[in-house]
Enzyme design. Structure first.
Site, short mmCIF file in Angstrom:
data_model
loop_
_atom_site.label_atom_id
_atom_site.label_comp_id
_atom_site.label_asym_id
_atom_site.label_seq_id
_atom_site.Cartn_x
_atom_site.Cartn_y
_atom_site.Cartn_z
N ASP A 37 -6.29 -50.54 26.88
CA ASP A 37 -6.32 -50.27 25.45
C ASP A 37 -5.07 -49.45 25.11
OD1 ASP A 37 -8.75 -51.56 24.99
OD2 ASP A 37 -9.92 -49.75 25.33
N ASP B 152 -9.73 -56.75 21.37
CA ASP B 152 -10.81 -56.11 20.61
C ASP B 152 -10.74 -56.52 19.14
OD1 ASP B 152 -11.54 -54.75 22.95
OD2 ASP B 152 -10.36 -52.98 22.42
#
Length: 171
Positions: free
Chosen positions: A113, A127
């Site tokens: 991330d 995401d």
């Protein structure tokens, strides 16, 4: 659907490689007056780091979602559903690839991330695909739009000639 999935999956992979090369978890890169930061995080959990340590569960669920959507996808006859399925499939696949091939081990890899907004957990393009695709699925479902493009109040579209032939051959 395939074009959307390939574009998002490629973008997710490329941006994760850039993040691994240029960003740090201890020294975030700030832009847009601090509104957007690039912070490298390795997430072993699900969205918002829920279920950290249960990586095998998220790996299995992502695989099941992808398989289910691929099984259902031949029934899609409208761009809305094709785009939404493409986004969800690519998002799930992007994070699944991390889970399968990144440290610490296969099936337990951590997701890369790197995008951070104020008061929001760090996330990635995969995401975004899952969230946006899921939102489109919910919107289409609430509007009563079926996979074939008809409304829930309408009769489903007639099968094309090849589908009618298959139905006759396989009673």
């Amino acid at each position: 659907m395939t074009a959307v999935a390939i574009a998002l999956l490629a973008s997710d992979f490329i941006t994760k490689q850039i993040a691994l090369t240029h960003f740090s978890g201890t020294d975030p890169t700030s832009t847009l007056g601090g509104l957007l930061k690039f912070t490298l995080v390795f997430n072993s959990g699900g969205a918002f780091s829920i279920g950290a340590g249960e990586t095998w569960f998220f790996t299995t669920v992502k695989m099941l979602v992808i398989v289910l959507m691929l099984v259902v996808s031949p029934r899609i006859r409208t761009p809305l559903w094709a785009v939404s399925f493409g986004l969800v499939i690519a998002g799930a696949a992007g994070n699944l690839i991390d889970r399968l091939f990144r440290d610490p081990s296969p099936w337990e890899g951590r997701v890369v991330d790197w995008i951070q907004l104020p008061h929001w957990p760090v996330f990635n393009l995969a995401d975004c695909g899952v969230v946006c695709g899921s939102a489109l699925v919910m919107w289409a479902s609430m509007r009563g739009i079926r996979l074939d493009g008809t409304r829930a109040t309408e009769e489903p579209a007639e099968p094309d000639a090849t589908e009618r032939t298959a139905e006759v051959k396989n009673p």
